[in-house]
Design a protein around this motif. Structure first.
Motif, PDB file in Angstrom:
ATOM      1  N   ASN A 105     -18.589 -18.115 -14.511  1.00 36.25           N
ATOM      2  CA  ASN A 105     -19.005 -19.506 -14.709  1.00 36.25           C
ATOM      3  C   ASN A 105     -20.005 -19.480 -15.863  1.00 36.25           C
ATOM      4  O   ASN A 105     -21.128 -18.980 -15.700  1.00 36.25           O
TER       5      ASN A 105
ATOM      6  N   CYS B 223     -23.779 -20.384 -15.513  1.00 34.97           N
ATOM      7  CA  CYS B 223     -24.636 -19.574 -14.638  1.00 34.97           C
ATOM      8  C   CYS B 223     -25.258 -18.422 -15.422  1.00 34.97           C
ATOM      9  O   CYS B 223     -24.548 -17.626 -16.034  1.00 34.97           O
TER      10      CYS B 223
ATOM     11  N   ARG C 103     -12.252 -18.009 -15.882  1.00 33.06           N
ATOM     12  CA  ARG C 103     -13.144 -19.150 -15.615  1.00 33.06           C
ATOM     13  C   ARG C 103     -12.578 -19.873 -14.398  1.00 33.06           C
ATOM     14  O   ARG C 103     -11.753 -20.759 -14.510  1.00 33.06           O
TER      15      ARG C 103
ATOM     16  N   LEU D 270     -13.451 -22.045 -12.346  1.00 33.99           N
ATOM     17  CA  LEU D 270     -13.518 -23.491 -12.131  1.00 33.99           C
ATOM     18  C   LEU D 270     -12.380 -24.195 -12.874  1.00 33.99           C
ATOM     19  O   LEU D 270     -11.912 -25.242 -12.437  1.00 33.99           O
TER      20      LEU D 270
ATOM     21  N   PRO E 140      -8.715 -22.219 -10.664  1.00 34.10           N
ATOM     22  CA  PRO E 140      -9.134 -21.769  -9.322  1.00 34.10           C
ATOM     23  C   PRO E 140      -8.159 -20.755  -8.725  1.00 34.10           C
ATOM     24  O   PRO E 140      -6.958 -20.787  -8.996  1.00 34.10           O
TER      25      PRO E 140
ATOM     26  N   HIS F 195     -12.736 -25.938  -2.228  1.00 31.11           N
ATOM     27  CA  HIS F 195     -13.949 -26.157  -3.020  1.00 31.11           C
ATOM     28  C   HIS F 195     -14.262 -24.915  -3.872  1.00 31.11           C
ATOM     29  O   HIS F 195     -15.171 -24.149  -3.554  1.00 31.11           O
TER      30      HIS F 195
ATOM     31  N   ARG G 279     -15.860 -24.425  -6.457  1.00 32.92           N
ATOM     32  CA  ARG G 279     -17.211 -24.275  -7.009  1.00 32.92           C
ATOM     33  C   ARG G 279     -18.157 -23.572  -6.043  1.00 32.92           C
ATOM     34  O   ARG G 279     -19.257 -23.171  -6.424  1.00 32.92           O
TER      35      ARG G 279
ATOM     36  N   ARG H 216     -20.832 -16.270  -7.715  1.00 34.80           N
ATOM     37  CA  ARG H 216     -20.593 -15.786  -9.074  1.00 34.80           C
ATOM     38  C   ARG H 216     -21.729 -14.898  -9.541  1.00 34.80           C
ATOM     39  O   ARG H 216     -22.854 -15.088  -9.077  1.00 34.80           O
TER      40      ARG H 216
END
Length: 118
Positions: free
Chosen positions: A9, A12, A33, A35, A38, A88, A90, A94
């Motif tokens: 991410n 982050c 990545r 997000l 997924p 979810h 997210r 990470r």
């Protein structure tokens, strides 16, 4: 096939630091990545098979987790972890680093160099 895969991410700081360590290691790597792309249930189960951490550790306990009304009881089992992370993404902790048949959560940052050196 890459030597190391990092579930990343870019927002982050810990994930960015892990990516910098991977790049500095000189190992061939793939950045996912998560997000944007997924992991599905099959990929999450495969990841859990490799993960050196407890399955429940793969789920972030942050304000979003709480806002969903989730508790530790909702992510006690592998299948609960998979179900929550499919719905979810997210909430995926990470960064996650995968190397061969091993995977770790790259927290704290000090875990990453030893994992890359093995």
């Amino acid at each position: 096939m890459a030597d190391v895969t990092i579930l990343h991410n870019p927002a982050c700081s810990t994930s960015k630091a892990a990516l910098e360590q991977v790049e500095a290691s000189g190992l061939d790597h793939e950045v996912v990545r998560y997000l944007r792309t997924p992991l599905d249930g099959t990929a999450l189960r495969d990841l859990l098979d490799k993960l050196e951490d407890e399955p429940t550790d793969l789920v972030r306990r942050d304000p979003f987790f709480a806002s969903l009304g989730l508790t530790d009881d909702d992510v006690r089992t592998r299948e609960q972890v998979v179900a929550v992370l499919v719905e979810h993404p997210r909430l995926l902790q990470r960064p996650v680093l995968v190397r061969g048949q091993r995977a770790i959560i790259g927290r704290p940052k000090s875990r990453v160099p030893a994992f890359l050196a093995d």
